[in-house]
Enzyme design. Structure first.
Site, PDB file in Angstrom:
ATOM      1  N   HIS A  61       0.818  -1.215   0.000  1.00 35.69           N
ATOM      2  CA  HIS A  61       0.000   0.000   0.000  1.00 35.69           C
ATOM      3  C   HIS A  61       0.852   1.266   0.000  1.00 35.69           C
ATOM      4  O   HIS A  61       2.002   1.260   0.444  1.00 35.69           O
ATOM      5  CB  HIS A  61      -0.932   0.012   1.217  1.00 35.69           C
ATOM      6  CG  HIS A  61      -0.213   0.058   2.521  1.00 35.69           C
ATOM      7  ND1 HIS A  61       0.322   1.206   3.045  1.00 35.69           N
ATOM      8  CD2 HIS A  61       0.084  -0.926   3.411  1.00 35.69           C
ATOM      9  CE1 HIS A  61       0.898   0.952   4.203  1.00 35.69           C
ATOM     10  NE2 HIS A  61       0.776  -0.344   4.449  1.00 35.69           N
ATOM     11  N   ARG A  71      -6.083   0.870   4.081  1.00 34.68           N
ATOM     12  CA  ARG A  71      -4.987   1.433   3.298  1.00 34.68           C
ATOM     13  C   ARG A  71      -4.630   0.556   2.101  1.00 34.68           C
ATOM     14  O   ARG A  71      -4.269   1.078   1.039  1.00 34.68           O
ATOM     15  CB  ARG A  71      -3.756   1.674   4.187  1.00 34.68           C
ATOM     16  CG  ARG A  71      -3.222   0.462   4.937  1.00 34.68           C
ATOM     17  CD  ARG A  71      -2.254   0.907   6.023  1.00 34.68           C
ATOM     18  NE  ARG A  71      -1.596  -0.172   6.760  1.00 34.68           N
ATOM     19  CZ  ARG A  71      -2.120  -0.809   7.799  1.00 34.68           C
ATOM     20  NH1 ARG A  71      -3.343  -0.493   8.210  1.00 34.68           N
ATOM     21  NH2 ARG A  71      -1.439  -1.754   8.431  1.00 34.68           N
ATOM     22  N   GLU A  95      -1.596  -6.874   7.549  1.00 37.80           N
ATOM     23  CA  GLU A  95      -0.255  -6.620   8.072  1.00 37.80           C
ATOM     24  C   GLU A  95      -0.016  -7.437   9.342  1.00 37.80           C
ATOM     25  O   GLU A  95      -0.954  -7.895  10.002  1.00 37.80           O
ATOM     26  CB  GLU A  95      -0.107  -5.107   8.364  1.00 37.80           C
ATOM     27  CG  GLU A  95       1.202  -4.663   8.979  1.00 37.80           C
ATOM     28  CD  GLU A  95       2.421  -4.992   8.142  1.00 37.80           C
ATOM     29  OE1 GLU A  95       2.686  -6.193   7.919  1.00 37.80           O
ATOM     30  OE2 GLU A  95       3.129  -4.053   7.729  1.00 37.80           O
ATOM     31  N   HIS A 116       0.495  -5.568   2.458  1.00 40.80           N
ATOM     32  CA  HIS A 116       1.309  -4.866   3.443  1.00 40.80           C
ATOM     33  C   HIS A 116       2.747  -5.366   3.449  1.00 40.80           C
ATOM     34  O   HIS A 116       3.035  -6.461   2.971  1.00 40.80           O
ATOM     35  CB  HIS A 116       0.687  -5.046   4.828  1.00 40.80           C
ATOM     36  CG  HIS A 116      -0.752  -4.663   4.873  1.00 40.80           C
ATOM     37  ND1 HIS A 116      -1.192  -3.413   5.225  1.00 40.80           N
ATOM     38  CD2 HIS A 116      -1.867  -5.376   4.549  1.00 40.80           C
ATOM     39  CE1 HIS A 116      -2.507  -3.361   5.135  1.00 40.80           C
ATOM     40  NE2 HIS A 116      -2.944  -4.536   4.731  1.00 40.80           N
TER      41      HIS A 116
END
Length: 204
Positions: free
Chosen positions: A10, A61, A88, A158
């Site tokens: 991202h 995100r 993440e 991520h």
């Protein structure tokens, strides 16, 4: 013939900018992050990539990054698969803390161990090994079969969830993957053979 795997971390998030441990917390992109995501879309469009499938995490995100890539490429009406298994790494008790404040609280050496060791998690959180333990089975079950079938797949996720995939694809050791950084908004493109093995990389 090969499948194509496109990995995109991202764009810069609001908490990246503030130097905070983010993990499973859910900030959105900064203006810079929006620009990075759009730039990734432009690069993929210029390179002629037209994915057959799209995957992202359950976090804003990464989803916003993928939306901007699609928008920039002029791609509409696609099915996007979202999964928390691509989230993440969970930073546990560090989540939401400024990294400098965390060093003051626990000491620089301890925070460095949590951030840069492969299998030592922060309190209440995940190590990179833990992250790989949820990300890789999902990758193997949902994404790898598409690549073996010569499809093009884009994964917007991520730094750590993608590093676990990179580690598996490139056959890196725990020590090697810890030194590998994935820049925000930078596409990484692999060619994957019908056997599921790495057949090459593509510069974008």
């Amino acid at each position: 013939m090969t499948g194509t795997l496109i990995l995109v971390r991202h764009g810069e998030s609001e908490w990246n900018l503030k130097n905070l441990f983010t993990g499973w917390r859910n900030p959105d992109l900064t203006e810079k992050g929006i620009s990075e995501a759009k730039a990734a879309g432009e690069r993929l469009k210029t390179a002629g990539f037209k994915p057959d499938a799209y995957f992202t995490s359950a976090l804003r995100r990464a989803q916003h990054t993928l939306d901007l890539i699609l928008e920039t490429q002029g791609i509409t009406e696609v099915t996007i698969t979202r999964s928390k298994l691509l989230n993440e790494r969970d930073y546990g008790d560090l989540s939401g803390l400024n990294k400098d404040d965390a060093r003051k609280k626990w000491g620089e050496e301890q925070v460095l161990i949590w951030r840069r060791s492969f299998d030592v998690p922060p309190p209440g959180g995940e190590s990179l090994k833990d992250t790989a333990a949820r990300t890789l089975p999902y990758f193997d079950a949902e994404i790898l079969p598409l690549l073996k079938a010569r499809k093009t797949v884009l994964v917007a996720a991520h730094g750590n969830s993608l590093r676990s995939i990179v580690m598996a694809i490139e056959g890196l050791t725990p020590e090697q993957i810890l030194k590998r950084e994935l820049a925000t908004g930078e596409p990484v493109v692999y060619k994957i053979g019908a056997d599921g093995k790495l057949a090459g990389t593509v510069a974008v």
